[in-house]
Motif scaffolding. Structure first.
Motif, PDB file in Angstrom:
ATOM      1  N   ASN A   1       0.861  -1.174   0.000  1.00 55.06           N
ATOM      2  CA  ASN A   1       0.000   0.000   0.000  1.00 55.06           C
ATOM      3  C   ASN A   1       0.901   1.229   0.000  1.00 55.06           C
ATOM      4  O   ASN A   1       1.566   1.506   0.993  1.00 55.06           O
ATOM      5  CB  ASN A   1      -0.914   0.007   1.219  1.00 55.06           C
ATOM      6  CG  ASN A   1      -1.906   1.150   1.189  1.00 55.06           C
ATOM      7  OD1 ASN A   1      -1.689   2.173   0.531  1.00 55.06           O
ATOM      8  ND2 ASN A   1      -2.998   0.988   1.910  1.00 55.06           N
ATOM      9  N   PRO A   2       0.943   1.973  -1.107  1.00 57.01           N
ATOM     10  CA  PRO A   2       1.849   3.118  -1.211  1.00 57.01           C
ATOM     11  C   PRO A   2       1.653   4.163  -0.116  1.00 57.01           C
ATOM     12  O   PRO A   2       2.575   4.895   0.204  1.00 57.01           O
ATOM     13  CB  PRO A   2       1.535   3.716  -2.580  1.00 57.01           C
ATOM     14  CG  PRO A   2       0.697   2.740  -3.298  1.00 57.01           C
ATOM     15  CD  PRO A   2       0.139   1.777  -2.301  1.00 57.01           C
ATOM     16  N   LEU A   3       0.469   4.222   0.474  1.00 59.43           N
ATOM     17  CA  LEU A   3       0.229   5.186   1.548  1.00 59.43           C
ATOM     18  C   LEU A   3       1.028   4.880   2.804  1.00 59.43           C
ATOM     19  O   LEU A   3       1.274   5.766   3.615  1.00 59.43           O
ATOM     20  CB  LEU A   3      -1.261   5.232   1.897  1.00 59.43           C
ATOM     21  CG  LEU A   3      -2.194   5.754   0.814  1.00 59.43           C
ATOM     22  CD1 LEU A   3      -3.643   5.621   1.268  1.00 59.43           C
ATOM     23  CD2 LEU A   3      -1.866   7.206   0.482  1.00 59.43           C
ATOM     24  N   TYR A   4       1.424   3.616   2.973  1.00 58.01           N
ATOM     25  CA  TYR A   4       2.086   3.213   4.207  1.00 58.01           C
ATOM     26  C   TYR A   4       3.573   2.924   4.047  1.00 58.01           C
ATOM     27  O   TYR A   4       4.188   2.352   4.944  1.00 58.01           O
ATOM     28  CB  TYR A   4       1.376   2.000   4.815  1.00 58.01           C
ATOM     29  CG  TYR A   4      -0.047   2.318   5.215  1.00 58.01           C
ATOM     30  CD1 TYR A   4      -0.326   3.397   6.035  1.00 58.01           C
ATOM     31  CD2 TYR A   4      -1.098   1.553   4.759  1.00 58.01           C
ATOM     32  CE1 TYR A   4      -1.628   3.697   6.404  1.00 58.01           C
ATOM     33  CE2 TYR A   4      -2.409   1.841   5.121  1.00 58.01           C
ATOM     34  CZ  TYR A   4      -2.661   2.921   5.945  1.00 58.01           C
ATOM     35  OH  TYR A   4      -3.945   3.213   6.310  1.00 58.01           O
ATOM     36  N   ILE A   5       4.163   3.315   2.933  1.00 60.87           N
ATOM     37  CA  ILE A   5       5.607   3.140   2.783  1.00 60.87           C
ATOM     38  C   ILE A   5       6.294   4.050   3.797  1.00 60.87           C
ATOM     39  O   ILE A   5       6.050   5.254   3.831  1.00 60.87           O
ATOM     40  CB  ILE A   5       6.082   3.504   1.356  1.00 60.87           C
ATOM     41  CG1 ILE A   5       5.493   2.543   0.331  1.00 60.87           C
ATOM     42  CG2 ILE A   5       7.611   3.500   1.289  1.00 60.87           C
ATOM     43  CD1 ILE A   5       5.760   2.948  -1.116  1.00 60.87           C
ATOM     44  N   ARG A   6       7.118   3.469   4.632  1.00 61.12           N
ATOM     45  CA  ARG A   6       7.850   4.264   5.627  1.00 61.12           C
ATOM     46  C   ARG A   6       9.019   4.979   4.960  1.00 61.12           C
ATOM     47  O   ARG A   6       9.230   6.153   5.160  1.00 61.12           O
ATOM     48  CB  ARG A   6       8.333   3.346   6.751  1.00 61.12           C
ATOM     49  CG  ARG A   6       9.178   4.003   7.764  1.00 61.12           C
ATOM     50  CD  ARG A   6       8.364   4.924   8.639  1.00 61.12           C
ATOM     51  NE  ARG A   6       9.206   5.308   9.747  1.00 61.12           N
ATOM     52  CZ  ARG A   6       9.195   6.496  10.287  1.00 61.12           C
ATOM     53  NH1 ARG A   6       8.353   7.409   9.861  1.00 61.12           N
ATOM     54  NH2 ARG A   6       9.985   6.779  11.271  1.00 61.12           N
ATOM     55  N   LYS A   7       9.808   4.242   4.173  1.00 59.81           N
ATOM     56  CA  LYS A   7      10.937   4.814   3.443  1.00 59.81           C
ATOM     57  C   LYS A   7      11.182   3.991   2.198  1.00 59.81           C
ATOM     58  O   LYS A   7      10.879   2.805   2.150  1.00 59.81           O
ATOM     59  CB  LYS A   7      12.221   4.766   4.276  1.00 59.81           C
ATOM     60  CG  LYS A   7      12.348   5.789   5.356  1.00 59.81           C
ATOM     61  CD  LYS A   7      13.248   6.901   4.919  1.00 59.81           C
ATOM     62  CE  LYS A   7      13.259   8.044   5.797  1.00 59.81           C
ATOM     63  NZ  LYS A   7      13.689   8.443   6.886  1.00 59.81           N
ATOM     64  N   THR A   8      11.777   4.634   1.202  1.00 56.13           N
ATOM     65  CA  THR A   8      12.205   3.962  -0.016  1.00 56.13           C
ATOM     66  C   THR A   8      13.686   4.243  -0.199  1.00 56.13           C
ATOM     67  O   THR A   8      14.107   5.401  -0.142  1.00 56.13           O
ATOM     68  CB  THR A   8      11.418   4.482  -1.233  1.00 56.13           C
ATOM     69  OG1 THR A   8      10.028   4.207  -1.025  1.00 56.13           O
ATOM     70  CG2 THR A   8      11.870   3.811  -2.511  1.00 56.13           C
ATOM     71  N   ILE A   9      14.469   3.198  -0.396  1.00 63.69           N
ATOM     72  CA  ILE A   9      15.904   3.331  -0.616  1.00 63.69           C
ATOM     73  C   ILE A   9      16.186   3.023  -2.077  1.00 63.69           C
ATOM     74  O   ILE A   9      15.866   1.935  -2.561  1.00 63.69           O
ATOM     75  CB  ILE A   9      16.716   2.394   0.312  1.00 63.69           C
ATOM     76  CG1 ILE A   9      16.544   2.815   1.783  1.00 63.69           C
ATOM     77  CG2 ILE A   9      18.189   2.416  -0.043  1.00 63.69           C
ATOM     78  CD1 ILE A   9      15.455   2.171   2.502  1.00 63.69           C
ATOM     79  N   ASP A  10      16.774   3.980  -2.763  1.00 60.89           N
ATOM     80  CA  ASP A  10      17.113   3.840  -4.180  1.00 60.89           C
ATOM     81  C   ASP A  10      18.367   2.977  -4.296  1.00 60.89           C
ATOM     82  O   ASP A  10      19.399   3.303  -3.706  1.00 60.89           O
ATOM     83  CB  ASP A  10      17.349   5.230  -4.779  1.00 60.89           C
ATOM     84  CG  ASP A  10      17.546   5.209  -6.280  1.00 60.89           C
ATOM     85  OD1 ASP A  10      17.584   4.113  -6.881  1.00 60.89           O
ATOM     86  OD2 ASP A  10      17.681   6.295  -6.856  1.00 60.89           O
ATOM     87  N   LEU A  11      18.300   1.894  -5.057  1.00 59.93           N
ATOM     88  CA  LEU A  11      19.433   0.981  -5.212  1.00 59.93           C
ATOM     89  C   LEU A  11      20.156   1.180  -6.541  1.00 59.93           C
ATOM     90  O   LEU A  11      20.995   0.372  -6.910  1.00 59.93           O
ATOM     91  CB  LEU A  11      18.960  -0.466  -5.072  1.00 59.93           C
ATOM     92  CG  LEU A  11      18.364  -0.820  -3.713  1.00 59.93           C
ATOM     93  CD1 LEU A  11      17.830  -2.243  -3.716  1.00 59.93           C
ATOM     94  CD2 LEU A  11      19.384  -0.629  -2.598  1.00 59.93           C
TER      95      LEU A  11
END
Length: 136
Positions: free
Chosen positions: A66-76
């Motif tokens: 659920n995109p609303l609940y993404i805490r963080k996104t790390i770009d790899l």
């Protein structure tokens, strides 16, 4: 920013990576993450998105996808180094989970210390993250 309780993630057992029947190569599992300021360990639900070359984490498994609940996104994308850590590298003073298997992900923007409940699970995640970051 949406605030949610971490009770579900704290109660969920650590788990093997799952593909959820998908053929896209994405994996997900509950892993421990070491905090940046307080240096405490906390369970989060992680998802490795192969196509987008991203590592996302959520407060609980029920929040995953659920995109609303993404805490963080790390770009790899870019320079990424993934290394196992010894328990002495994490220090038992800092770790309330000395029986877990820690590893570090260094990207161009941040360092992330995670831990899996087995060596095998750690190795799967390390190998998959390396392959995603090195793919064209």
């Amino acid at each position: 920013s949406i605030t949610r309780t971490n009770a579900a993630a704290n109660q969920a057992p650590m788990s093997s990576p799952r593909r959820n029947g998908r053929e896209d190569g994405n994996i997900e599992a509950t892993l421990l993450k070491k905090g940046g300021i307080l240096k405490t360990w906390r369970k989060w639900r992680f998802e490795l998105n192969v196509k987008l070359k991203e590592l996302r984490y959520y407060e609980s498994a029920s929040d995953a996808h659920n995109p609303l609940y993404i805490r963080k996104t790390i770009d790899l994308r870019g320079r990424v180094k993934v290394t196992p850590l010894s328990h002495s590298g994490v220090s038992n003073r800092d770790s309330s989970h000395p029986h877990h298997f820690p590893f570090m992900i260094k990207t161009e923007r941040r360092d992330l210390v995670l831990a899996a409940d087995t060596k095998e699970l750690r190795d799967i995640w390390m190998k998959k993250i390396k392959s995603v970051s090195q793919a064209p």
